[in-house]
Scaffold this motif. Structure first.
Motif, PDB file in Angstrom:
ATOM      1  N   ASN A  93      25.861  76.385 -19.199  1.00 58.31           N
ATOM      2  CA  ASN A  93      25.643  75.594 -17.983  1.00 58.31           C
ATOM      3  C   ASN A  93      26.863  74.735 -17.664  1.00 58.31           C
ATOM      4  O   ASN A  93      27.239  74.577 -16.497  1.00 58.31           O
ATOM      5  CB  ASN A  93      24.416  74.703 -18.149  1.00 58.31           C
ATOM      6  CG  ASN A  93      23.118  75.490 -18.268  1.00 58.31           C
ATOM      7  OD1 ASN A  93      23.087  76.699 -18.039  1.00 58.31           O
ATOM      8  ND2 ASN A  93      22.048  74.806 -18.633  1.00 58.31           N
TER       9      ASN A  93
ATOM     10  N   ASN B  45      15.349  76.775 -21.431  1.00 57.53           N
ATOM     11  CA  ASN B  45      16.248  76.946 -22.568  1.00 57.53           C
ATOM     12  C   ASN B  45      17.168  75.730 -22.644  1.00 57.53           C
ATOM     13  O   ASN B  45      18.084  75.579 -21.839  1.00 57.53           O
ATOM     14  CB  ASN B  45      17.062  78.229 -22.411  1.00 57.53           C
ATOM     15  CG  ASN B  45      17.939  78.519 -23.626  1.00 57.53           C
ATOM     16  OD1 ASN B  45      18.094  77.680 -24.509  1.00 57.53           O
ATOM     17  ND2 ASN B  45      18.518  79.709 -23.663  1.00 57.53           N
TER      18      ASN B  45
ATOM     19  N   GLN C 103      22.913  77.364 -24.435  1.00 55.30           N
ATOM     20  CA  GLN C 103      22.648  77.356 -22.997  1.00 55.30           C
ATOM     21  C   GLN C 103      23.349  76.189 -22.311  1.00 55.30           C
ATOM     22  O   GLN C 103      23.874  76.329 -21.199  1.00 55.30           O
ATOM     23  CB  GLN C 103      21.143  77.278 -22.736  1.00 55.30           C
ATOM     24  CG  GLN C 103      20.773  77.439 -21.262  1.00 55.30           C
ATOM     25  CD  GLN C 103      21.201  78.790 -20.726  1.00 55.30           C
ATOM     26  OE1 GLN C 103      20.851  79.826 -21.278  1.00 55.30           O
ATOM     27  NE2 GLN C 103      21.979  78.790 -19.650  1.00 55.30           N
TER      28      GLN C 103
ATOM     29  N   SER D 147      23.301  82.591 -24.485  1.00 53.28           N
ATOM     30  CA  SER D 147      22.715  81.963 -23.297  1.00 53.28           C
ATOM     31  C   SER D 147      22.001  83.022 -22.470  1.00 53.28           C
ATOM     32  O   SER D 147      22.454  84.158 -22.364  1.00 53.28           O
ATOM     33  CB  SER D 147      23.805  81.287 -22.460  1.00 53.28           C
ATOM     34  OG  SER D 147      24.747  82.242 -21.981  1.00 53.28           O
TER      35      SER D 147
END
Length: 462
Positions: free
Chosen positions: A392, A383, A388, A377
């Motif tokens: 997140n 992205n 990723q 990431s």
């Protein structure tokens, strides 16, 4: 309209006073300091980082006059450091909405003045038990939001919910100015975390200081007796910062150029201490038999490792106000106080408590699988890779710990989550991430710098 007293002018107490006043109740706030004393003579009682669910409540109450000046955090940049000077892996995750940390001294100063201007009562006095008796007799409901001060002893420790009987970390915090609002190769303004397993944790938090404005708050969480446990004899902000710079130079050398020219933001902007994370029963009985209700840290104090203290208080206050509205004109007895807190605990408190305690303990296998699978990431807005999205999701758990915390103790559910997010088997995701981590580990063993994901040419948040 109910007549409600709030004892304590910190985050939870003032937020409750404003929310109850807006709901149409008569509110009197009791503070042991004037607004000017909060601003000019006090120390901040914590970093008080807040995430979207908490900030929304403050915005609804129009308590954010500094909204256009805050250095909002866009997410997290986390480095795991198993040995001094070694970066095993990184995570760069974006939040769905920004976070913010605001100097509580500035906040108490403004929120007290605003409460009085909006028609609330503000009384300046230290509250003893006999005085609390008088206040409780004169009000329909008395809320005690006095942090971990003496009045919290009115409320019995909840042994079923309190996991620890001694401090889990020795804490140090200092407000600093000078370091850049951003980090090379990180395409967002993060809360930057260095995790040192078996030693402790270090946090660099974007911060809105009462004098310096956009700046930083440095927080150190040391395992007692470990190599980070160097601050307990510090007697000033300058001493805390001096110790911090030496620690960073020795253990986290990649961050030393960023911090080496930092200065203290003000003489009072520091804390050193320790406390036992505790959940208390919400109804406290005075010698007369009258009951008062705990709120905020008085009801539930959590270690700051997960940044949940102020968020816990905000969510507790929202739940309280909803419960008061629903209760209409019935008396606020101990049973109602218990039911109200239990509802909060099921909605938010349990997950906050569990997430915080997970970070205090050695990492669980499901959480480790998540960290390995997300490796790669980089925090770019464009992205949309599975890696990723995992990063997140981990970041978003700070906003709402209900999202991932249960999975961090459940291997099956975590593997299913990784597979849904990545679009292929969890084993492949962990193997791919693990190979990348191993590759960079070998580089460091050979004396080379790791090539963890970095983004250049992107404008950093500021």
């Amino acid at each position: 309209m109910r007549n409600i007293a709030v004892v304590g002018a910190g985050q939870a107490g003032l937020l409750a006073a404003h929310a109850l006043l807006k709901a149409g109740h008569r509110v009197t706030l009791y503070s042991d300091k004037t607004p000017e004393q909060w601003l000019n003579e006090s120390r901040p009682t914590g970093t008080a980082a807040r995430f979207d669910l908490s900030l929304r409540f403050e915005h609804e109450l129009d308590l954010n006059p500094w909204a256009d000046r805050i250095p909002y955090g866009d997410g997290f940049h986390i480095t795991v450091c198993p040995k001094p000077g070694t970066q095993l892996l990184t995570l760069t995750g974006r939040l769905q909405a920004p976070c913010a940390a605001i100097d509580l001294r500035l906040q108490s100063h403004h929120w007290m003045q605003a409460l009085k201007a909006r028609g609330g009562g503000v009384e300046i006095e230290s509250i003893s038990i006999p005085r609390l008796e008088e206040i409780a007799a004169a009000h329909d409901l008395t809320l005690v939001a006095a942090g971990r001060a003496e009045l919290c002893n009115l409320f019995e420790r909840d042994a079923g919910r309190s996991v620890y009987d001694k401090p889990q970390r020795h804490l140090a915090m200092v407000c600093v100015k000078g370091p850049a609002l951003g980090f090379d190769g990180v395409p967002l303004l993060p809360v930057k975390i260095n995790l040192l397993p078996g030693r402790g944790e270090c946090f660099w938090v974007p911060y809105f200081h009462k004098d310096a404005g956009a700046s930083w708050n440095l927080l150190f969480e040391a395992l007692p007796g470990g190599p980070l446990d160097r601050f307990q004899e510090a007697k000033s902000a300058g001493q805390v910062l001096e110790i911090a710079k030496g620690l960073i130079r020795e253990l986290l050398p990649w961050d030393y150029p960023w911090v080496k020219d930092a200065e203290t933001s003000d003489a009072n902007g520091w804390l050193v201490g320790r406390f036992v994370p505790t959940v208390r029963k919400p109804a406290g009985r005075l010698p007369s038999g009258r009951v008062v209700m705990a709120l905020g840290d008085t009801a539930m104090s959590v270690d700051p490792i997960a940044g949940q203290g102020a968020n816990n208080g905000n969510k507790m206050v929202r739940n309280l106000v909803e419960s008061i509205v629903e209760h209409q004109d019935r008396p606020f007895d101990a049973a109602w106080m218990t039911d109200t807190f239990d509802r909060f605990y099921e909605r938010h408190g349990r997950a906050i408590h569990d997430f915080t305690n997970l970070l205090l303990e050695p990492i669980t296998p499901p959480a480790l699988q998540l960290l390995i699978a997300q490796y790669g990431s980089d925090g770019r807005t464009d992205n949309q890779s599975g890696r990723q999205l995992l990063a997140n999701a981990f970041s978003e758990n700070f906003n709402d710990p209900n999202l991932l915390t249960p999975l961090m103790r459940d291997p099956r559910r975590m593997r299913e989550f990784i597979e849904r997010t990545m679009g292929h088997s969890w084993l492949r995701a962990v193997a791919t991430g693990g190979l990348g981590i191993a590759r960079e580990g070998l580089r460091q063993l050979s004396g080379q710098a790791p090539r963890h994901p970095r983004v250049y040419g992107n404008e950093k948040a500021a």
